[in-house]
Design an enzyme around this catalytic site. Sequence first.
Site, PDB file in Angstrom:
ATOM      1  N   HIS A 114     -10.113   0.270   4.657  1.00 62.92           N
ATOM      2  CA  HIS A 114      -8.895   0.530   5.465  1.00 62.92           C
ATOM      3  C   HIS A 114      -9.083   1.190   6.550  1.00 62.92           C
ATOM      4  O   HIS A 114      -9.796   2.112   6.796  1.00 62.92           O
ATOM      5  CB  HIS A 114      -7.846   1.066   4.342  1.00 62.92           C
ATOM      6  CG  HIS A 114      -6.464   1.188   4.982  1.00 62.92           C
ATOM      7  ND1 HIS A 114      -5.684   2.023   5.814  1.00 62.92           N
ATOM      8  CD2 HIS A 114      -5.557   0.011   4.681  1.00 62.92           C
ATOM      9  CE1 HIS A 114      -4.793   1.673   6.245  1.00 62.92           C
ATOM     10  NE2 HIS A 114      -4.484   0.641   5.602  1.00 62.92           N
ATOM     11  N   ILE A 130      -0.312  -0.521  13.155  1.00 62.21           N
ATOM     12  CA  ILE A 130      -0.050  -0.143  11.910  1.00 62.21           C
ATOM     13  C   ILE A 130       1.146   1.085  11.830  1.00 62.21           C
ATOM     14  O   ILE A 130       1.195   1.894  12.620  1.00 62.21           O
ATOM     15  CB  ILE A 130      -1.030   0.713  10.882  1.00 62.21           C
ATOM     16  CG1 ILE A 130      -2.157  -0.592  10.626  1.00 62.21           C
ATOM     17  CG2 ILE A 130      -1.023   1.342   9.665  1.00 62.21           C
ATOM     18  CD1 ILE A 130      -3.514   0.046  10.039  1.00 62.21           C
ATOM     19  N   ALA A 165       3.004  -1.508   4.094  1.00 61.49           N
ATOM     20  CA  ALA A 165       3.107  -0.334   3.404  1.00 61.49           C
ATOM     21  C   ALA A 165       4.391   0.231   3.985  1.00 61.49           C
ATOM     22  O   ALA A 165       5.499   0.300   3.242  1.00 61.49           O
ATOM     23  CB  ALA A 165       1.966   0.749   4.011  1.00 61.49           C
ATOM     24  N   SER A 166       4.881   1.068   5.086  1.00 63.52           N
ATOM     25  CA  SER A 166       5.602   1.754   5.207  1.00 63.52           C
ATOM     26  C   SER A 166       7.148   0.725   5.407  1.00 63.52           C
ATOM     27  O   SER A 166       8.174   1.378   5.117  1.00 63.52           O
ATOM     28  CB  SER A 166       5.734   2.452   6.700  1.00 63.52           C
ATOM     29  OG  SER A 166       5.324   1.629   7.854  1.00 63.52           O
ATOM     30  N   ASN A 190       0.935  -1.073  -0.101  1.00 64.82           N
ATOM     31  CA  ASN A 190      -0.209   0.062  -0.043  1.00 64.82           C
ATOM     32  C   ASN A 190       0.958   1.096   0.040  1.00 64.82           C
ATOM     33  O   ASN A 190       1.518   1.383   0.952  1.00 64.82           O
ATOM     34  CB  ASN A 190      -0.902  -0.042   1.173  1.00 64.82           C
ATOM     35  CG  ASN A 190      -1.938   1.218   1.365  1.00 64.82           C
ATOM     36  OD1 ASN A 190      -2.041   1.681   0.422  1.00 64.82           O
ATOM     37  ND2 ASN A 190      -2.442   1.164   2.500  1.00 64.82           N
ATOM     38  N   PHE A 191       0.879   2.150  -1.161  1.00 62.62           N
ATOM     39  CA  PHE A 191       1.642   3.067  -1.188  1.00 62.62           C
ATOM     40  C   PHE A 191       1.077   4.313  -0.435  1.00 62.62           C
ATOM     41  O   PHE A 191       1.908   5.385  -0.031  1.00 62.62           O
ATOM     42  CB  PHE A 191       1.703   3.639  -2.524  1.00 62.62           C
ATOM     43  CG  PHE A 191       2.526   2.772  -3.422  1.00 62.62           C
ATOM     44  CD1 PHE A 191       2.992   1.795  -3.147  1.00 62.62           C
ATOM     45  CD2 PHE A 191       2.769   3.300  -4.952  1.00 62.62           C
ATOM     46  CE1 PHE A 191       4.021   0.865  -3.903  1.00 62.62           C
ATOM     47  CE2 PHE A 191       3.507   2.484  -5.559  1.00 62.62           C
ATOM     48  CZ  PHE A 191       3.982   1.265  -5.194  1.00 62.62           C
ATOM     49  N   LYS A 192      -0.438   4.296   0.252  1.00 63.78           N
ATOM     50  CA  LYS A 192      -0.929   5.475   0.959  1.00 63.78           C
ATOM     51  C   LYS A 192      -0.584   6.749   0.307  1.00 63.78           C
ATOM     52  O   LYS A 192      -0.732   6.840  -0.973  1.00 63.78           O
ATOM     53  CB  LYS A 192      -0.238   5.410   2.556  1.00 63.78           C
ATOM     54  CG  LYS A 192      -0.632   4.165   3.040  1.00 63.78           C
ATOM     55  CD  LYS A 192      -0.277   4.177   4.633  1.00 63.78           C
ATOM     56  CE  LYS A 192      -0.720   2.880   5.181  1.00 63.78           C
ATOM     57  NZ  LYS A 192      -0.602   2.899   6.921  1.00 63.78           N
ATOM     58  N   GLU A 223      -5.958  -6.202  10.331  1.00 66.70           N
ATOM     59  CA  GLU A 223      -4.917  -5.167  10.601  1.00 66.70           C
ATOM     60  C   GLU A 223      -5.377  -4.365  11.783  1.00 66.70           C
ATOM     61  O   GLU A 223      -6.298  -3.476  11.743  1.00 66.70           O
ATOM     62  CB  GLU A 223      -4.661  -3.891   9.332  1.00 66.70           C
ATOM     63  CG  GLU A 223      -3.974  -4.424   7.964  1.00 66.70           C
ATOM     64  CD  GLU A 223      -3.538  -3.266   7.428  1.00 66.70           C
ATOM     65  OE1 GLU A 223      -2.479  -3.220   7.051  1.00 66.70           O
ATOM     66  OE2 GLU A 223      -4.588  -2.613   6.943  1.00 66.70           O
ATOM     67  N   GLY A 231       2.252  -3.807  10.736  1.00 67.00           N
ATOM     68  CA  GLY A 231       3.764  -3.846  11.152  1.00 67.00           C
ATOM     69  C   GLY A 231       4.591  -4.744  10.483  1.00 67.00           C
ATOM     70  O   GLY A 231       5.828  -5.432  10.939  1.00 67.00           O
TER      71      GLY A 231
END
EC number: 5.3.1.1
Length: 222
Positions: free
Chosen positions: A93, A146, A202-203, A9-11, A141, A181
């Site tokens: 989400h 997150i 994502a991150s 996920n690029f958010k 999630e 995470g």
Amino acid sequence: MDSPLIVVNFKTYSQSTGEAAVKIAAACRDVAADAGVTIGVAPQLCDIYRVSSQVDIPVYAQHVDGVSPGSNTGHVMASCVQQAGAVGCLINHSERRLKLADIEASVRAARAEGITTIVCTNNIPTTAAAAALNPEYVAVEPPELIGTGVPVSQADPEVVRGSVEAVKRINPDVQILCGAGISRGEDLTAAMDLGSVGVLLASGIVKAEDPRSALEDLVSQL
């Protein structure tokens, strides 16, 4: 171990916006080919066509609404993201929460366009309710994890096990993804050991100093 589905996920991170989205998508494509796994990406809506037209990779919209053509300013139609090149979408989400009726409408709209649906959930009851709507996937999630770097498979493995059991009882055709995470190879294998078929993250990839190296680590234990 079966080959997992990995969705990045690029958010709205600056590291994955515009041409940067194409670069990360290309890294995902290359690592997927080398490792023999499936990696999809969920860029911002404005970047769906940019990514899908330049990189041969499954692209997911970050959101769709259950609306038809008409007076729906600011809404996102499933048909539009499909025409832009998306093959799937995230729904509900934790950063774009919906009511149950809206989730159902979004799933129905996406299904009408042949788009794969990933409904995000935060606990076992929500996962059970989502499974009854018959999406292809639910992604568990817990929102408090997150972006923390602490994987749900480590902090709260019972929410994954319980979600898998609940989905099997309600709709065994729905598959489970594990999120929150996730960033390392051991996180992916632990998630799959708990019964998920892959991960949503994502991150851990997008904000990594070297996203390609982070991806290679993620798939290193498969």
